[in-house]
Design a protein around this motif. Structure first.
Motif, PDB file in Angstrom:
ATOM      1  N   LYS A   1       0.820  -1.221   0.000  1.00  0.00           N
ATOM      2  CA  LYS A   1       0.000   0.000   0.000  1.00  0.00           C
ATOM      3  C   LYS A   1       0.849   1.263   0.000  1.00  0.00           C
ATOM      4  N   TYR A   2       2.103   1.126   0.449  1.00  0.00           N
ATOM      5  CA  TYR A   2       2.895   2.335   0.707  1.00  0.00           C
ATOM      6  C   TYR A   2       4.051   2.542  -0.260  1.00  0.00           C
ATOM      7  N   GLY A   3       4.203   1.663  -1.237  1.00  0.00           N
ATOM      8  CA  GLY A   3       5.264   1.889  -2.221  1.00  0.00           C
ATOM      9  C   GLY A   3       5.974   0.607  -2.589  1.00  0.00           C
ATOM     10  N   LYS A   4       7.136   0.770  -3.223  1.00  0.00           N
ATOM     11  CA  LYS A   4       7.883  -0.382  -3.741  1.00  0.00           C
ATOM     12  C   LYS A   4       9.293  -0.451  -3.183  1.00  0.00           C
ATOM     13  N   LYS A   5       9.641   0.458  -2.273  1.00  0.00           N
ATOM     14  CA  LYS A   5      11.030   0.464  -1.785  1.00  0.00           C
ATOM     15  C   LYS A   5      11.051   0.729  -0.284  1.00  0.00           C
ATOM     16  N   ALA A   6      11.602  -0.228   0.456  1.00  0.00           N
ATOM     17  CA  ALA A   6      11.571  -0.137   1.922  1.00  0.00           C
ATOM     18  C   ALA A   6      12.971  -0.112   2.517  1.00  0.00           C
ATOM     19  N   LEU A   7      13.125   0.652   3.570  1.00  0.00           N
ATOM     20  CA  LEU A   7      14.329   0.555   4.400  1.00  0.00           C
ATOM     21  C   LEU A   7      14.017  -0.427   5.524  1.00  0.00           C
TER      22      LEU A   7
ATOM     23  N   VAL B   1      14.728  -0.686  18.295  1.00  0.00           N
ATOM     24  CA  VAL B   1      14.713  -0.683  16.830  1.00  0.00           C
ATOM     25  C   VAL B   1      13.509   0.119  16.323  1.00  0.00           C
ATOM     26  N   LEU B   2      12.355  -0.111  16.945  1.00  0.00           N
ATOM     27  CA  LEU B   2      11.156   0.606  16.503  1.00  0.00           C
ATOM     28  C   LEU B   2      11.332   2.114  16.691  1.00  0.00           C
ATOM     29  N   ASP B   3      11.899   2.501  17.823  1.00  0.00           N
ATOM     30  CA  ASP B   3      12.067   3.931  18.093  1.00  0.00           C
ATOM     31  C   ASP B   3      13.019   4.586  17.093  1.00  0.00           C
ATOM     32  N   GLU B   4      14.152   3.936  16.844  1.00  0.00           N
ATOM     33  CA  GLU B   4      15.073   4.544  15.868  1.00  0.00           C
ATOM     34  C   GLU B   4      14.443   4.563  14.481  1.00  0.00           C
ATOM     35  N   ALA B   5      13.726   3.500  14.136  1.00  0.00           N
ATOM     36  CA  ALA B   5      13.060   3.462  12.824  1.00  0.00           C
ATOM     37  C   ALA B   5      12.063   4.619  12.683  1.00  0.00           C
ATOM     38  N   LYS B   6      11.352   4.911  13.768  1.00  0.00           N
ATOM     39  CA  LYS B   6      10.430   6.055  13.733  1.00  0.00           C
ATOM     40  C   LYS B   6      11.195   7.351  13.476  1.00  0.00           C
TER      41      LYS B   6
ATOM     42  N   ALA C   1      13.615  11.465   7.503  1.00  0.00           N
ATOM     43  CA  ALA C   1      13.806  11.325   6.052  1.00  0.00           C
ATOM     44  C   ALA C   1      12.973  12.317   5.248  1.00  0.00           C
ATOM     45  N   VAL C   2      11.999  12.966   5.873  1.00  0.00           N
ATOM     46  CA  VAL C   2      11.134  13.882   5.119  1.00  0.00           C
ATOM     47  C   VAL C   2      11.345  15.343   5.519  1.00  0.00           C
TER      48      VAL C   2
ATOM     49  N   GLU D   1      22.645   8.384   9.981  1.00  0.00           N
ATOM     50  CA  GLU D   1      23.140   7.600   8.846  1.00  0.00           C
ATOM     51  C   GLU D   1      21.959   6.919   8.130  1.00  0.00           C
ATOM     52  N   GLY D   2      21.007   6.426   8.909  1.00  0.00           N
ATOM     53  CA  GLY D   2      19.817   5.805   8.306  1.00  0.00           C
ATOM     54  C   GLY D   2      19.005   6.811   7.507  1.00  0.00           C
ATOM     55  N   ILE D   3      18.894   8.003   8.016  1.00  0.00           N
ATOM     56  CA  ILE D   3      18.150   9.063   7.318  1.00  0.00           C
ATOM     57  C   ILE D   3      18.842   9.409   5.989  1.00  0.00           C
TER      58      ILE D   3
END
Lengths: 386, 386
Positions: free
Chosen positions: A28-34, A100-105, A111-112, A79-81
């Motif tokens: 639903k959200y696209g074709k490319k995931a980190l 992991v969830l917190d850093e991913a958030k 990223a935006v 670095e992830g951003i």
């Protein structure tokens, strides 16, 4: 009851084998995931493969980003951003526990925007938008999979802060209890201590005189997660026990327990943070030390709330109010010990305890979190009971 | 625990005076609203004025559509759909209790399709989309403000059906406990009986052997709402009591109590529907009649579940299992009577009870709802205890 707004847009997909549903949701959200994760344990126990199979099955390009630490840090998030921006990432998929969830958030929000990720955490710039976040939880405890919080440590300054934003609610979280079978019983006990604390802090600190629904919610869930912990201690692969702990972790810190509860605060967490920051002690293990000590210090401040805890959670209904309180705190300590989480600094292996340094750290948190009733003396008195 | 998906996108805005926030929220969805309500009671007690002020303050055009019945009917929904289409309505604002909310949902879904509204309810066409729905709850009981259900009666055939769709979750629901001060104590007791039933049906009927989180949730909330009911019986303008009932109504039927609960079903509701359909008895009043009768019939079928209810909700811990069960059912009946909701057909003023007709109606529901363990004989035996 005070006013509140309750709004959790996250879709929780719960049960055995649910990771295979990740691909359809991610599409639903696209074709490319980190794909954000921590260490190789997600590979060792097969979760990584299940996630990759699901994403590849949905023809989603995956850029991997591993190495998230137990207390995630700004340098790694930055670095992830950078990678997310360079690679045109459309969604962030987090596989792991709360860290992991917190850093991913933070990566999804960072990223935006053009500014630094720490700006979300020091109050400079609230996160107003984020890439879509999907989570696969492997370690239930923090509730990050169903809430709008994220915690990061600035590794330039060693300051650890939380940030909250509706933008970082996961779009969907996949909770498979079987994934948690490999968590050692001891670490499960630390997690359950954290979950209990998330439920009980507001219960103990509220200024409300009549909140039977929230009280009933907390009492029911705390009793339930304690029963589940005992089952998992007996059999770490008990599905229903693991499932109960996993679901309770999400329900414990998603806002329902504290909705409308005036005065709810988190003194046990405030007292614990310096312990895990300065000594090598797990957060949940620290909480099973600070919670009984804090309760002893509060015996004369909030006797009615502790008596309610004694009667409705610990099942102690005989004796005077003071006896019930003392017996309930003792019973809580005995229960923590039984399931394998420490109740004293000594049991946690903390030697050379530097109370001045710990209190200094705690006072900073008291200020930041609006805990006004604590000073150097009262904090020292509580730590003396640890 | 079985697999489940939990996903409630509704924003719940709870507290004193929250209706004034309606305008800002409604503005997100357009400039023209259909205002759906029932009778003039919303005008009499001032809620109508608050809603109109909020919508006009946000410069939203309002088309009024009143006259929703206590059991809303297709003919009235069809007329509302026609108006919504003719007038280019962009959102539906419902002010009332469960009946108003349910019909408003059916109008919102019916306004965006060409087929008849009943097609949603007989399974011909699921509701896949709907106009945005906003609700202002005046009568807490059904939980429609925070769930994806709607119930309508086809007044051509007198068939009453429920339909479920993610499309009809309200975008936002505004819950102000003060709005409920004018509900008579007796009607509040009927509502609380309904709320308790929403929580307890799954609790009693589950096939799970270990679901401590859901059990704790149900036990805590049922005990809480009973306490709140007693406070409101003493003082109908007790804010905290009204608030607890209002919030509990939403939490009781939003999916949390039954999430992952295998076997959860609704026999008390099945037994009750014929009573409110054929006799002039309120739904909640009917439930306080059918629930104890059903429990008596189930004593030997689900003794462990009723014993758990006895111990953890009714506080009855002494005696044999059978004594605990008998005493708990008696205590529940006594409590219903105390707060003013009937426990027998006679107390509800039902004369000339036509058991054959009632059983005929109940058997249709058993088939529709998948309740396989009931036949004419067993249903008659239960109604004989009513």
């Amino acid at each position: 009851m005070r006013s509140f707004t309750f709004n959790i847009p996250t879709k929780v997909v719960f049960g055995q084998g649910v990771i295979e549903k990740l691909g359809k949701e991610a599409s639903k959200y696209g074709k490319k995931a980190l794909l954000v994760y921590g260490k190789d344990s997600v590979k060792k126990y097969g979760t990584y493969d299940k996630v990759m199979d699901a994403l590849k099955g949905a023809e989603i390009d995956v850029v991997e980003y591993s190495g998230v630490k137990a207390n995630p840090v700004t340098s790694h998030a930055r670095e992830g951003i950078k990678i997310a921006k360079e690679q045109g990432i459309e969604m962030v998929v987090a596989v792991g526990g709360g860290s992991v969830l917190d850093e991913a958030k933070s990566i999804a929000a960072g990223a935006v925007v053009d500014h630094d990720v720490w700006d979300f955490f020091d109050g400079t710039a609230p996160a107003r938008k984020a890439l879509p976040i999907l989570t696969i939880l492997t370690m239930p405890a923090t509730g990050s999979e169903m809430n709008n919080g994220m915690v990061l440590t600035n590794d330039d300054t060693n300051v650890k802060n939380a940030a909250f934003s509706p933008a970082v609610y996961p779009k969907a979280s996949f909770l498979d209890p079987e994934v948690t079978y490999t968590i050692p019983v001891k670490n499960t006990a630390f997690a359950v201590s954290d979950i209990m604390s998330h439920l009980l802090e507001g219960y103990f600190t509220t200024k409300e005189s009549f909140i039977p629904i929230q009280d009933g919610y907390v009492e029911g869930l705390v009793k339930g997660v304690m029963q589940a912990m005992e089952r998992v201690a007996d059999n770490p692969e008990d599905f229903d026990g693991r499932a109960a702990i996993m679901w309770c972790a999400s329900l414990a810190w998603n806002g329902l327990g504290n909705a409308g509860v005036r005065g709810a605060n988190t003194p046990s967490h405030m007292l614990e943070h310096p312990l895990s920051a300065l000594y090598d002690v797990a957060h949940g293990a620290g909480l099973s030390i600070t919670t009984p000590a804090w309760l002893k210090a509060m015996k004369n401040e909030i006797p009615a709330r502790i008596e309610k805890f004694a009667e409705n959670i610990m099942g102690i209904t005989e004796g005077t109010q003071e006896e019930k309180i003392d017996n309930a705190i003792a019973a809580l300590e005995a229960w923590y010990k039984k399931v394998g989480t420490p109740t004293t600094l000594a049991e946690a292996g903390i030697e050379n305890f530097d109370v001045d340094e710990v209190v200094k750290h705690a006072l900073v948190l008291c200020k930041a979190w609006g805990l006004k009733n604590y000073d150097e003396e009262s904090l020292k008195a509580i730590y003396a009971m640890c």
